[in-house]
Scaffold this motif. Structure first.
Motif, PDB file in Angstrom:
ATOM      1  N   GLN A 107      22.402  -8.886  16.519  1.00 54.62           N
ATOM      2  CA  GLN A 107      22.316 -10.315  16.229  1.00 54.62           C
ATOM      3  C   GLN A 107      23.184 -10.560  15.013  1.00 54.62           C
ATOM      4  OE1 GLN A 107      20.878 -13.053  17.884  1.00 54.62           O
ATOM      5  NE2 GLN A 107      22.251 -13.966  16.390  1.00 54.62           N
ATOM      6  N   ALA A 108      24.230 -11.348  15.211  1.00 53.18           N
ATOM      7  CA  ALA A 108      25.201 -11.568  14.133  1.00 53.18           C
ATOM      8  C   ALA A 108      24.871 -12.845  13.377  1.00 53.18           C
ATOM      9  CB  ALA A 108      26.598 -11.650  14.733  1.00 53.18           C
ATOM     10  N   GLY A 109      25.607 -13.050  12.282  1.00 56.31           N
ATOM     11  CA  GLY A 109      25.519 -14.309  11.542  1.00 56.31           C
ATOM     12  C   GLY A 109      24.635 -14.223  10.318  1.00 56.31           C
ATOM     13  N   VAL A 110      25.188 -14.588   9.172  1.00 58.67           N
ATOM     14  CA  VAL A 110      24.442 -14.557   7.916  1.00 58.67           C
ATOM     15  C   VAL A 110      23.490 -15.753   7.834  1.00 58.67           C
ATOM     16  CG1 VAL A 110      24.668 -14.815   5.408  1.00 58.67           C
ATOM     17  CG2 VAL A 110      26.154 -13.218   6.638  1.00 58.67           C
ATOM     18  N   ARG A 111      24.013 -16.962   8.085  1.00 55.90           N
ATOM     19  CA  ARG A 111      23.177 -18.166   7.909  1.00 55.90           C
ATOM     20  C   ARG A 111      22.040 -18.218   8.925  1.00 55.90           C
ATOM     21  NH1 ARG A 111      28.523 -21.747   7.083  1.00 55.90           N
ATOM     22  NH2 ARG A 111      29.136 -20.775   5.129  1.00 55.90           N
ATOM     23  N   TYR A 112      22.313 -17.766  10.158  1.00 51.28           N
ATOM     24  CA  TYR A 112      21.303 -17.804  11.222  1.00 51.28           C
ATOM     25  C   TYR A 112      20.115 -16.908  10.864  1.00 51.28           C
ATOM     26  CZ  TYR A 112      19.735 -17.881  16.166  1.00 51.28           C
ATOM     27  OH  TYR A 112      19.028 -18.046  17.327  1.00 51.28           O
ATOM     28  N   SER A 113      20.373 -15.852  10.081  1.00 49.88           N
ATOM     29  CA  SER A 113      19.296 -14.904   9.753  1.00 49.88           C
ATOM     30  C   SER A 113      18.263 -15.528   8.818  1.00 49.88           C
ATOM     31  CB  SER A 113      19.865 -13.626   9.118  1.00 49.88           C
ATOM     32  OG  SER A 113      20.403 -13.868   7.834  1.00 49.88           O
ATOM     33  N   ILE A 114      18.646 -16.609   8.138  1.00 55.71           N
ATOM     34  CA  ILE A 114      17.703 -17.268   7.224  1.00 55.71           C
ATOM     35  C   ILE A 114      16.659 -18.053   8.023  1.00 55.71           C
ATOM     36  CG2 ILE A 114      17.540 -19.069   5.437  1.00 55.71           C
ATOM     37  CD1 ILE A 114      20.337 -17.885   4.463  1.00 55.71           C
ATOM     38  N   GLU A 115      17.103 -18.623   9.162  1.00 60.92           N
ATOM     39  CA  GLU A 115      16.172 -19.414   9.989  1.00 60.92           C
ATOM     40  C   GLU A 115      15.485 -18.607  11.093  1.00 60.92           C
ATOM     41  OE1 GLU A 115      19.278 -22.081  11.141  1.00 60.92           O
ATOM     42  OE2 GLU A 115      19.635 -22.146   8.989  1.00 60.92           O
ATOM     43  N   ASN A 116      16.108 -17.512  11.518  1.00 60.21           N
ATOM     44  CA  ASN A 116      15.589 -16.765  12.686  1.00 60.21           C
ATOM     45  C   ASN A 116      15.478 -15.268  12.396  1.00 60.21           C
ATOM     46  OD1 ASN A 116      15.899 -19.028  14.902  1.00 60.21           O
ATOM     47  ND2 ASN A 116      17.782 -19.029  13.698  1.00 60.21           N
ATOM     48  N   PRO A 117      14.662 -14.892  11.414  1.00 62.64           N
ATOM     49  CA  PRO A 117      14.629 -13.472  11.030  1.00 62.64           C
ATOM     50  C   PRO A 117      14.175 -12.520  12.144  1.00 62.64           C
ATOM     51  CG  PRO A 117      12.868 -14.693   9.938  1.00 62.64           C
ATOM     52  CD  PRO A 117      13.744 -15.704  10.594  1.00 62.64           C
ATOM     53  N   ASP A 118      13.258 -12.988  13.014  1.00 62.41           N
ATOM     54  CA  ASP A 118      12.687 -12.086  14.028  1.00 62.41           C
ATOM     55  C   ASP A 118      13.743 -11.400  14.891  1.00 62.41           C
ATOM     56  OD1 ASP A 118      10.456 -13.255  13.007  1.00 62.41           O
ATOM     57  OD2 ASP A 118       9.500 -13.655  14.935  1.00 62.41           O
ATOM     58  N   VAL A 119      14.739 -12.176  15.344  1.00 62.30           N
ATOM     59  CA  VAL A 119      15.712 -11.600  16.285  1.00 62.30           C
ATOM     60  C   VAL A 119      16.556 -10.517  15.619  1.00 62.30           C
ATOM     61  CG1 VAL A 119      15.876 -13.526  17.891  1.00 62.30           C
ATOM     62  CG2 VAL A 119      17.315 -13.526  15.861  1.00 62.30           C
ATOM     63  N   TYR A 120      16.723 -10.596  14.307  1.00 62.96           N
ATOM     64  CA  TYR A 120      17.511  -9.580  13.585  1.00 62.96           C
ATOM     65  C   TYR A 120      16.778  -8.241  13.543  1.00 62.96           C
ATOM     66  CZ  TYR A 120      20.802 -13.164  12.326  1.00 62.96           C
ATOM     67  OH  TYR A 120      21.756 -14.145  12.401  1.00 62.96           O
ATOM     68  N   ILE A 121      15.461  -8.310  13.315  1.00 66.12           N
ATOM     69  CA  ILE A 121      14.666  -7.074  13.292  1.00 66.12           C
ATOM     70  C   ILE A 121      14.639  -6.463  14.695  1.00 66.12           C
ATOM     71  CG2 ILE A 121      12.381  -6.094  12.825  1.00 66.12           C
ATOM     72  CD1 ILE A 121      13.982  -7.087  10.298  1.00 66.12           C
ATOM     73  N   GLN A 122      14.452  -7.327  15.692  1.00 66.30           N
ATOM     74  CA  GLN A 122      14.370  -6.878  17.082  1.00 66.30           C
ATOM     75  C   GLN A 122      15.658  -6.170  17.525  1.00 66.30           C
ATOM     76  OE1 GLN A 122      11.457  -7.378  18.435  1.00 66.30           O
ATOM     77  NE2 GLN A 122      11.917  -6.470  20.412  1.00 66.30           N
ATOM     78  N   SER A 123      16.782  -6.830  17.339  1.00 62.46           N
ATOM     79  CA  SER A 123      18.049  -6.301  17.848  1.00 62.46           C
ATOM     80  C   SER A 123      18.665  -5.269  16.911  1.00 62.46           C
ATOM     81  CB  SER A 123      19.033  -7.461  18.054  1.00 62.46           C
ATOM     82  OG  SER A 123      20.237  -6.978  18.579  1.00 62.46           O
ATOM     83  N   ASN A 124      18.755  -5.616  15.627  1.00 64.11           N
ATOM     84  CA  ASN A 124      19.522  -4.777  14.709  1.00 64.11           C
ATOM     85  C   ASN A 124      18.761  -3.552  14.204  1.00 64.11           C
ATOM     86  OD1 ASN A 124      20.990  -7.098  15.105  1.00 64.11           O
ATOM     87  ND2 ASN A 124      21.470  -7.448  12.960  1.00 64.11           N
ATOM     88  N   ILE A 125      17.435  -3.652  14.147  1.00 66.21           N
ATOM     89  CA  ILE A 125      16.649  -2.494  13.675  1.00 66.21           C
ATOM     90  C   ILE A 125      16.058  -1.730  14.858  1.00 66.21           C
ATOM     91  CG2 ILE A 125      14.717  -1.715  12.254  1.00 66.21           C
ATOM     92  CD1 ILE A 125      16.886  -2.878  10.494  1.00 66.21           C
ATOM     93  N   ILE A 126      15.227  -2.419  15.654  1.00 63.64           N
ATOM     94  CA  ILE A 126      14.578  -1.728  16.780  1.00 63.64           C
ATOM     95  C   ILE A 126      15.622  -1.298  17.820  1.00 63.64           C
ATOM     96  CG2 ILE A 126      12.925  -1.995  18.695  1.00 63.64           C
ATOM     97  CD1 ILE A 126      11.374  -3.929  16.768  1.00 63.64           C
ATOM     98  N   GLY A 127      16.564  -2.204  18.123  1.00 69.29           N
ATOM     99  CA  GLY A 127      17.608  -1.876  19.098  1.00 69.29           C
ATOM    100  C   GLY A 127      18.417  -0.669  18.669  1.00 69.29           C
ATOM    101  N   PHE A 128      18.801  -0.637  17.391  1.00 69.22           N
ATOM    102  CA  PHE A 128      19.614   0.496  16.919  1.00 69.22           C
ATOM    103  C   PHE A 128      18.796   1.785  16.899  1.00 69.22           C
ATOM    104  CE2 PHE A 128      21.941   2.863  13.467  1.00 69.22           C
ATOM    105  CZ  PHE A 128      23.044   3.152  14.248  1.00 69.22           C
ATOM    106  N   TYR A 129      17.525   1.684  16.548  1.00 72.66           N
ATOM    107  CA  TYR A 129      16.638   2.858  16.605  1.00 72.66           C
ATOM    108  C   TYR A 129      16.609   3.425  18.032  1.00 72.66           C
ATOM    109  CZ  TYR A 129      12.200   5.210  17.458  1.00 72.66           C
ATOM    110  OH  TYR A 129      11.250   6.086  17.890  1.00 72.66           O
ATOM    111  N   ASN A 130      16.531   2.544  19.023  1.00 72.03           N
ATOM    112  CA  ASN A 130      16.513   3.005  20.426  1.00 72.03           C
ATOM    113  C   ASN A 130      17.798   3.746  20.792  1.00 72.03           C
ATOM    114  OD1 ASN A 130      13.992   1.854  20.756  1.00 72.03           O
ATOM    115  ND2 ASN A 130      14.771  -0.028  21.680  1.00 72.03           N
ATOM    116  N   ILE A 131      18.922   3.260  20.289  1.00 68.83           N
ATOM    117  CA  ILE A 131      20.211   3.927  20.536  1.00 68.83           C
ATOM    118  C   ILE A 131      20.209   5.318  19.892  1.00 68.83           C
ATOM    119  CG2 ILE A 131      22.702   3.848  20.032  1.00 68.83           C
ATOM    120  CD1 ILE A 131      21.998   1.799  22.141  1.00 68.83           C
TER     121      ILE A 131
END
Length: 343
Positions: free
Chosen positions: A95-119
């Motif tokens: 999940q890209a984008g700096v400004r979007y992460s301020i309003e939508n934190p959940d998707v960043y944890i889901q994709s960037n942390i959990i997703g990368f852990y799965n990889i």
């Protein structure tokens, strides 16, 4: 420098294959006869039609397999690794984008942390020759020392997006240390070009112009202390990645993990970039284009300057990005006007 050319007989798994960098990298590998398995969840963070247009250009290649799915789905990722047995994995899904992460934190944890852990887990269970993954220049936070070097202190991120990317680097280092997975992180610096991301400023400026709206510039109208950005053209990014694919790092202390900057190492003032975009659009359309401009304060999470030192990349694989913003933006505006039919 002990640079090895691309392995043509390997299977490449590219996550985020319908994304900007993922599409261009997949295309380059396919053109050379490589087998590419692409994964993307085709989310609606930006125009899905553009993602599908990229995919349409990859589908004619016989050696391309596309799977629609989310890297945060652990069982799906495990199945892909078991079925296709990739040799080289390039994780560009995020999940890209700096400004979007301020309003939508959940998707960043889901994709960037959990997703990368799965990889990482899949690479542990199904050993690979090399894992290459996207980090970001945003990990440098509000660092004042420029140019940014890979050895700089990066423990003060100023956005959740940057935190997730720094976390990826730490996670990859740990998996490299524990399971000897050869891994390389890439800190991308403001990537631009044709078929790029509509959420990026340069693309948004073009959209605003054709919608008859003013563009917003977040520098307080302070031209002396304008924002600086290291704008990097897509072809340079792809060549840098391609050169690294067959050259996994030995790393430090016998941990096969390294992080590289991929940037232009030639930062431009934001206003110079905007003026160049106006000129390129004028050239494409054959008439003078000037944007209406509104100046606003810098946004939370934005950093005043990004400036890459690319010495490490050059030393490792003999490559330094060299596309000028004049050349790169002209290719963008020519594509943009054609794609959106703004003749």
């Amino acid at each position: 420098m002990n640079y090895k050319p691309l392995y043509l007989n390997k299977i490449y798994l590219i996550t985020g294959a319908a994304g900007f960098i993922g599409y261009f990298l997949s295309k380059k590998l396919l053109e050379q006869g490589c087998r590419v398995v692409g994964v993307d969840n085709i989310n609606d963070y930006y125009d899905v039609d553009l993602k599908n247009a990229r995919l349409e250009q990859l589908k004619p290649y016989e050696k391309f397999t596309f799977i629609q799915g989310d890297i945060s789905d652990k069982s799906m990722i495990a199945k892909i690794f078991e079925e296709y047995k990739p040799n080289i994995v390039v994780n560009l899904a995020a999940q890209a984008g700096v400004r979007y992460s301020i309003e939508n934190p959940d998707v960043y944890i889901q994709s960037n942390i959990i997703g990368f852990y799965n990889i990482l887990e899949a690479c542990r269970q199904n050993p690979v020759d090399h894992l290459v993954y996207a980090s970001s220049s945003s990990v440098y936070g509000a660092n004042k020392k420029v140019p940014f070097e890979e050895t700089d202190f990066v423990d003060n991120p100023v956005s959740l997006y940057a935190s997730t990317k720094k976390s990826n680097e730490l996670m990859a280092h740990t998996y490299s240390h524990l399971y000897h997975i050869p891994a390389t992180g890439l800190r991308f610096f403001t990537v631009y070009g044709p078929m790029g991301r509509p959420d990026m400023a340069y693309f948004g400026f073009a959209n605003k112009y054709f919608n008859g709206e003013p563009i917003k510039i977040f520098n307080n109208g302070d031209f002396e202390n304008d924002l600086y950005r290291d704008f990097t053209y897509i072809d340079d990014i792809v060549e840098g990645i391609e050169r690294l694919l067959s050259n996994p790092s030995v790393g430090d202390n016998d941990v096969p993990h390294k992080v590289f900057n991929i940037g232009n190492s030639n930062p431009e003032k934001l206003m110079v970039f905007i003026e160049t975009l106006e000129k390129c659009l004028s050239h494409t359309l054959g008439r003078e284009i000037l944007f209406e401009k509104v100046f606003e304060p810098i946004k939370p999470g934005d950093v005043p300057a990004t400036y890459a030192s690319t010495d490490m990349l050059q030393k490792a694989v003999g490559f330094k990005p060299e596309t000028s913003i004049e050349e790169g933006l002209q290719k963008f505006t020519d594509w943009y006007v054609e794609y959106y039919k703004h003749y």
